[in-house]
Design a protein around this motif. Structure first.
Motif, mmCIF file in Angstrom:
data_model
loop_
_atom_site.group_PDB
_atom_site.id
_atom_site.type_symbol
_atom_site.label_atom_id
_atom_site.label_comp_id
_atom_site.label_asym_id
_atom_site.label_seq_id
_atom_site.Cartn_x
_atom_site.Cartn_y
_atom_site.Cartn_z
ATOM 1 N N VAL A 47 0.870 -1.183 0.000
ATOM 2 C CA VAL A 47 0.000 0.000 0.000
ATOM 3 C C VAL A 47 0.903 1.228 0.000
ATOM 4 C CG1 VAL A 47 -1.960 1.144 1.096
ATOM 5 C CG2 VAL A 47 -1.675 -1.330 1.320
ATOM 6 N N GLY A 48 1.284 1.653 -1.185
ATOM 7 C CA GLY A 48 2.327 2.661 -1.298
ATOM 8 C C GLY A 48 1.865 4.093 -1.183
ATOM 9 N N ARG A 49 0.549 4.340 -1.320
ATOM 10 C CA ARG A 49 0.011 5.699 -1.229
ATOM 11 C C ARG A 49 -1.322 5.669 -0.496
ATOM 12 N NH1 ARG A 49 0.492 6.594 -7.565
ATOM 13 N NH2 ARG A 49 0.192 4.354 -7.357
ATOM 14 N N ILE A 50 -1.624 6.761 0.202
ATOM 15 C CA ILE A 50 -2.865 6.833 0.961
ATOM 16 C C ILE A 50 -3.477 8.225 0.814
ATOM 17 C CG2 ILE A 50 -1.997 5.153 2.647
ATOM 18 C CD1 ILE A 50 -1.694 7.428 4.640
ATOM 19 N N VAL A 51 -4.802 8.273 0.978
ATOM 20 C CA VAL A 51 -5.527 9.549 1.006
ATOM 21 C C VAL A 51 -6.104 9.698 2.399
ATOM 22 C CG1 VAL A 51 -7.399 10.906 0.019
ATOM 23 C CG2 VAL A 51 -6.091 9.340 -1.447
ATOM 24 N N THR A 52 -5.615 10.686 3.144
ATOM 25 C CA THR A 52 -6.126 10.918 4.493
ATOM 26 C C THR A 52 -7.201 11.989 4.440
ATOM 27 O OG1 THR A 52 -5.523 11.276 6.812
ATOM 28 C CG2 THR A 52 -4.381 12.638 5.184
ATOM 29 N N VAL A 53 -8.299 11.725 5.126
ATOM 30 C CA VAL A 53 -9.541 12.467 4.914
ATOM 31 C C VAL A 53 -9.952 13.212 6.175
ATOM 32 C CG1 VAL A 53 -11.960 12.225 4.232
ATOM 33 C CG2 VAL A 53 -10.229 10.730 3.228
ATOM 34 N N ALA A 54 -10.476 14.420 5.972
ATOM 35 C CA ALA A 54 -10.903 15.261 7.090
ATOM 36 C C ALA A 54 -12.406 15.189 7.295
ATOM 37 C CB ALA A 54 -10.504 16.707 6.826
ATOM 38 N N ASP A 55 -12.828 15.364 8.553
ATOM 39 C CA ASP A 55 -14.257 15.487 8.832
ATOM 40 C C ASP A 55 -14.588 16.750 9.616
ATOM 41 O OD1 ASP A 55 -13.206 14.737 11.246
ATOM 42 O OD2 ASP A 55 -14.196 12.781 11.301
ATOM 43 N N ASP A 56 -13.561 17.515 10.006
ATOM 44 C CA ASP A 56 -13.790 18.839 10.591
ATOM 45 C C ASP A 56 -12.609 19.732 10.213
ATOM 46 O OD1 ASP A 56 -11.678 18.226 12.348
ATOM 47 O OD2 ASP A 56 -13.000 17.755 14.020
ATOM 48 N N LEU A 57 -12.631 20.979 10.670
ATOM 49 C CA LEU A 57 -11.591 21.919 10.255
ATOM 50 C C LEU A 57 -10.221 21.554 10.803
ATOM 51 C CD1 LEU A 57 -13.091 25.531 10.268
ATOM 52 C CD2 LEU A 57 -12.011 24.316 8.364
ATOM 53 N N HIS A 68 1.874 17.247 2.934
ATOM 54 C CA HIS A 68 3.123 17.941 2.614
ATOM 55 C C HIS A 68 4.317 17.314 3.333
ATOM 56 C CE1 HIS A 68 1.881 21.354 0.084
ATOM 57 N NE2 HIS A 68 0.732 21.288 0.738
ATOM 58 N N TRP A 69 4.072 16.612 4.430
ATOM 59 C CA TRP A 69 5.157 15.943 5.150
ATOM 60 C C TRP A 69 5.705 14.744 4.394
ATOM 61 C CZ3 TRP A 69 2.018 15.637 10.344
ATOM 62 C CH2 TRP A 69 2.045 16.889 10.971
ATOM 63 N N ASP A 70 4.824 14.023 3.704
ATOM 64 C CA ASP A 70 5.226 12.767 3.069
ATOM 65 C C ASP A 70 4.593 12.709 1.681
ATOM 66 O OD1 ASP A 70 5.301 9.922 2.289
ATOM 67 O OD2 ASP A 70 5.968 9.561 4.355
ATOM 68 N N GLU A 71 5.418 12.511 0.662
ATOM 69 C CA GLU A 71 4.921 12.537 -0.718
ATOM 70 C C GLU A 71 3.985 11.371 -1.041
ATOM 71 O OE1 GLU A 71 8.776 10.252 -2.729
ATOM 72 O OE2 GLU A 71 8.336 12.342 -3.227
ATOM 73 N N ARG A 72 3.924 10.375 -0.168
ATOM 74 C CA ARG A 72 3.024 9.235 -0.381
ATOM 75 C C ARG A 72 1.631 9.490 0.177
ATOM 76 N NH1 ARG A 72 6.820 5.083 2.729
ATOM 77 N NH2 ARG A 72 6.764 6.917 4.102
ATOM 78 N N VAL A 73 1.455 10.631 0.826
ATOM 79 C CA VAL A 73 0.186 10.986 1.461
ATOM 80 C C VAL A 73 -0.500 12.095 0.666
ATOM 81 C CG1 VAL A 73 -0.928 11.850 3.552
ATOM 82 C CG2 VAL A 73 1.074 10.337 3.730
ATOM 83 N N TYR A 74 -1.800 11.915 0.438
ATOM 84 C CA TYR A 74 -2.634 12.939 -0.195
ATOM 85 C C TYR A 74 -3.787 13.243 0.751
ATOM 86 C CZ TYR A 74 0.074 11.522 -4.243
ATOM 87 O OH TYR A 74 1.111 11.238 -5.092
ATOM 88 N N ALA A 75 -4.483 14.343 0.510
ATOM 89 C CA ALA A 75 -5.517 14.798 1.434
ATOM 90 C C ALA A 75 -6.855 14.989 0.739
ATOM 91 C CB ALA A 75 -5.096 16.114 2.091
ATOM 92 N N ALA A 76 -7.922 14.862 1.535
ATOM 93 C CA ALA A 76 -9.268 15.276 1.141
ATOM 94 C C ALA A 76 -9.837 16.079 2.301
ATOM 95 C CB ALA A 76 -10.149 14.072 0.837
#
Length: 275
Positions: A47-57, A68-76
């Motif tokens: 599992v080389g990449r992940i999308v970490t997701v927000a539910d509040d501010l 931005h800390w890790d190039e394998r991490v993306y955000a929603a």
């Protein structure tokens, strides 16, 4: 909810994979070192990449930082529908700025949750949820980013709002948990269905039937960690490294080779998220 049960052992590697929806902060990864360690554990099993997701501010700010800390991490980023009552002008302004960040690959999780109103103190009303959902749809369209849906017991109304507003080009139903009829309705609209560990639960009969109906180009896999740990570790803490358990269960349900399904869902994630 995770319990005091020990974490599952690492599965046999299955590569390549993308965890299409997780919450690394809720998994206890809250600084660059712990985020890197979490992704290292995932990468060790494919599992080389992940999308970490927000539910509040707060989670939205963190998700962008982590990406931005890790190039394998993306955000929603978004406000969860149960928190739509916090979507005031200041929150909208901040979310617009966060969602425009190049490391943010989707607007989410947003949608409708009809389970919690009346049960959870401070939960947004249905009316507040619908208003918030409409705003997030507009944001996704303006930014030309996928819309990531949270849907709980709101199938009809959720589809009606998407139809009324006009859906963005890409809509992802995170942790799809509805039946075959809903799956077919989503597929007909071109929506993407993302399956979590719940598809491995033996009592999830309707969901397992729905999973058989999704075309190869419209399917993703996710952990939604730290929750929804796949069978046989249900109730234990979940993390991105557990994703191969779900993929193998989904492959069995669909009558597919796990390695081929892994390649399919990874190609889908790359196309959908632009990663």
């Amino acid at each position: 909810m995770p319990t005091n049960r020990p974490a599952p052992p690492a599965p046999e590697p299955l590569s390549p994979l993308v965890d299409a929806h997780t919450h690394v902060d809720a998994c206890g990864a809250t600084d660059p070192e712990s985020v890197r360690a979490l992704v290292d554990r995932a990468a060790a099993v494919g599992v080389g990449r992940i999308v970490t997701v927000a539910d509040d501010l707060v989670a939205a700010r963190f998700a962008v930082e982590a990406a931005h800390w890790d190039e394998r991490v993306y955000a929603a980023v978004a406000l969860h529908p149960t928190r739509a009552n916090a979507l005031d002008d200041a929150a909208r302004t901040e979310l617009e700025k966060l969602a425009a960040d190049p490391r943010v690959v989707a607007v989410g999780e947003t949608g409708l949750d009809y389970y919690w109103p009346g049960k959870l103190d401070g939960c947004a009303t249905v009316e507040e949820q619908v208003e918030g959902f409409r705003w997030h749809i507009d944001l996704a369209k303006r930014l030309r980013k996928p819309l990531m849906i949270h849907n709980r017991e709101a199938d009809h109304d959720l589809l009606a709002v998407l139809l009324d507003e006009g859906a963005p080009d890409t809509v992802i139903f995170h942790c799809f948990s509805s039946d075959a009829n809903m799956a077919l309705a989503c597929v007909a609209e071109g929506y993407v269905l993302s399956f979590s560990g719940t598809v491995s639960f033996k009592n999830a009969i309707e969901l397992r039937e729905a999973a058989k109906l999704v075309p190869a180009g419209q399917i993703l896999v996710e952990t939604d960690a730290p929750y929804l740990t796949p069978h046989p570790y249900r109730g234990a803490p979940n993390e991105s490294y557990c994703l191969p358990y779900t993929v193998r269960a989904l492959a069995e349900i669909r009558g597919e080779d796990p390695a081929e399904l892994a390649a399919t869902v990874t190609a889908n994630a790359e196309r959908i998220y632009g990663i």
